[in-house]
Write a protein that holds these residues in place. Structure first.
Motif, short mmCIF file in Angstrom:
data_model
loop_
_atom_site.label_atom_id
_atom_site.label_comp_id
_atom_site.label_asym_id
_atom_site.label_seq_id
_atom_site.Cartn_x
_atom_site.Cartn_y
_atom_site.Cartn_z
N MET A 1 47.41 68.63 36.58
CA MET A 1 47.68 69.70 36.92
C MET A 1 48.87 69.60 38.06
O MET A 1 49.01 68.80 38.99
CB MET A 1 46.46 70.54 37.67
N THR A 2 49.96 70.57 37.89
CA THR A 2 50.75 70.60 38.68
C THR A 2 50.50 71.15 40.08
O THR A 2 49.45 71.59 40.25
CB THR A 2 52.20 71.53 38.14
N SER A 3 51.57 70.96 41.10
CA SER A 3 50.94 71.17 42.35
C SER A 3 50.95 72.74 42.32
O SER A 3 49.88 73.30 43.21
CB SER A 3 51.96 70.78 43.62
N SER A 4 51.55 73.56 41.72
CA SER A 4 51.48 74.81 41.77
C SER A 4 50.24 75.51 41.12
O SER A 4 49.61 76.32 41.57
CB SER A 4 52.93 75.60 41.14
N GLY A 5 49.80 74.87 40.06
CA GLY A 5 48.53 75.07 39.42
C GLY A 5 47.30 74.87 40.56
O GLY A 5 46.59 75.65 40.37
N ARG A 6 47.42 73.68 41.09
CA ARG A 6 46.44 73.42 42.14
C ARG A 6 46.53 74.27 43.19
O ARG A 6 45.43 74.96 43.76
CB ARG A 6 46.86 71.76 42.67
N LEU A 8 47.39 77.58 43.03
CA LEU A 8 46.68 78.78 42.42
C LEU A 8 45.20 78.37 42.49
O LEU A 8 44.62 79.31 42.80
CB LEU A 8 47.18 79.11 41.25
N ARG A 9 44.78 77.56 41.82
CA ARG A 9 43.16 77.32 41.87
C ARG A 9 42.36 76.89 42.95
O ARG A 9 41.46 77.62 43.21
CB ARG A 9 42.93 76.13 40.96
N GLU A 10 43.19 76.39 43.85
CA GLU A 10 42.34 76.02 45.25
C GLU A 10 42.84 76.79 46.39
O GLU A 10 41.95 76.78 47.58
CB GLU A 10 43.08 74.45 45.81
N TYR A 11 44.04 77.71 46.41
CA TYR A 11 43.99 78.52 47.39
C TYR A 11 43.80 80.11 47.11
O TYR A 11 43.10 80.77 47.37
CB TYR A 11 45.71 78.37 48.13
N ARG A 64 44.32 92.83 44.56
CA ARG A 64 43.48 91.59 44.23
C ARG A 64 43.44 91.45 42.76
O ARG A 64 43.56 90.31 42.21
CB ARG A 64 42.25 91.69 44.95
N ALA A 65 42.99 92.63 41.95
CA ALA A 65 42.61 92.51 40.68
C ALA A 65 44.17 91.96 39.85
O ALA A 65 43.94 91.32 39.05
CB ALA A 65 42.02 93.83 40.11
N PHE A 66 45.10 92.58 40.38
CA PHE A 66 46.42 92.41 39.72
C PHE A 66 46.74 90.95 39.83
O PHE A 66 47.23 90.39 38.57
CB PHE A 66 47.41 93.09 40.36
N LEU A 67 46.77 90.54 41.06
CA LEU A 67 46.98 88.88 41.43
C LEU A 67 46.02 88.09 40.65
O LEU A 67 46.49 86.99 39.89
CB LEU A 67 46.95 88.86 42.84
N ARG A 68 44.87 88.55 40.38
CA ARG A 68 43.93 87.74 40.10
C ARG A 68 44.16 87.31 38.30
O ARG A 68 44.18 86.46 37.81
CB ARG A 68 42.04 88.20 40.19
N ARG A 69 44.49 88.54 37.84
CA ARG A 69 44.86 88.55 36.34
C ARG A 69 46.08 87.54 36.20
O ARG A 69 45.99 86.80 35.22
CB ARG A 69 45.07 89.87 35.64
N GLY A 70 47.01 87.60 37.08
CA GLY A 70 48.18 86.83 36.77
C GLY A 70 47.84 85.56 36.94
O GLY A 70 48.40 84.71 36.23
N LYS A 72 45.10 83.87 36.65
CA LYS A 72 44.26 83.39 35.42
C LYS A 72 45.15 83.18 34.22
O LYS A 72 44.78 82.23 33.53
CB LYS A 72 43.26 84.27 35.18
N ARG A 73 46.11 84.20 33.96
CA ARG A 73 47.13 83.89 32.69
C ARG A 73 47.87 82.73 33.04
O ARG A 73 48.06 82.02 32.10
CB ARG A 73 47.90 85.18 32.70
N THR A 74 48.33 82.50 34.26
CA THR A 74 49.33 81.48 34.66
C THR A 74 48.36 80.12 34.28
O THR A 74 49.14 79.20 33.95
CB THR A 74 49.86 81.50 36.08
N LEU A 75 47.32 79.97 34.86
CA LEU A 75 46.35 78.95 34.63
C LEU A 75 45.89 78.59 33.36
O LEU A 75 45.88 77.39 32.89
CB LEU A 75 45.20 78.87 35.49
N ALA A 76 45.84 79.42 32.41
CA ALA A 76 45.38 79.46 31.05
C ALA A 76 46.51 78.78 30.25
O ALA A 76 46.45 78.07 29.46
CB ALA A 76 44.93 80.80 30.50
N THR A 77 47.84 79.31 30.67
CA THR A 77 49.16 78.99 29.78
C THR A 77 49.61 77.61 30.31
O THR A 77 50.59 77.12 29.61
CB THR A 77 50.13 79.78 29.77
#
Length: 78
Positions: A1-6, A8-11, A64-70, A72-77
């Motif tokens: 996982m890239t640092s940006s993915g980490r 997103l996931r961890e922070y 929150r909802a807008f950012l959460r969706r974004g 999740k999409r980023t992490l999925a792709t």
């Protein structure tokens, strides 16, 4: 996982679970759908009236909802 993915996931994903943060303008500015962008513009470049508690809560929920969706999409792709 890239640092940006980490990041997103961890922070950011845990930050979505802290709704009180999203009552503050700076947090809302980070996750902004179109109607919230208008609100940001008014706060920065106009002299808006203070917003009430209900509107502040709704605004935070939308951001929150807008950012959460974004995220999740980023992490999925990624």
């Amino acid at each position: 996982m890239t640092s940006s993915g980490r990041d997103l996931r961890e922070y950011w994903i845990p930050a979505m679970g802290k709704p009180r943060r999203w009552l503050h303008d700076i947090w809302v500015d980070l996750g902004a759908p179109a109607d919230v962008v208008r609100d940001i513009h008014e706060r920065r470049y106009a002299d808006p009236k203070p917003i009430g508690r209900v509107r502040r809560i709704r605004r935070g929920m939308r951001a929150r909802a807008f950012l959460r969706r974004g995220i999740k999409r980023t992490l999925a792709t990624g």
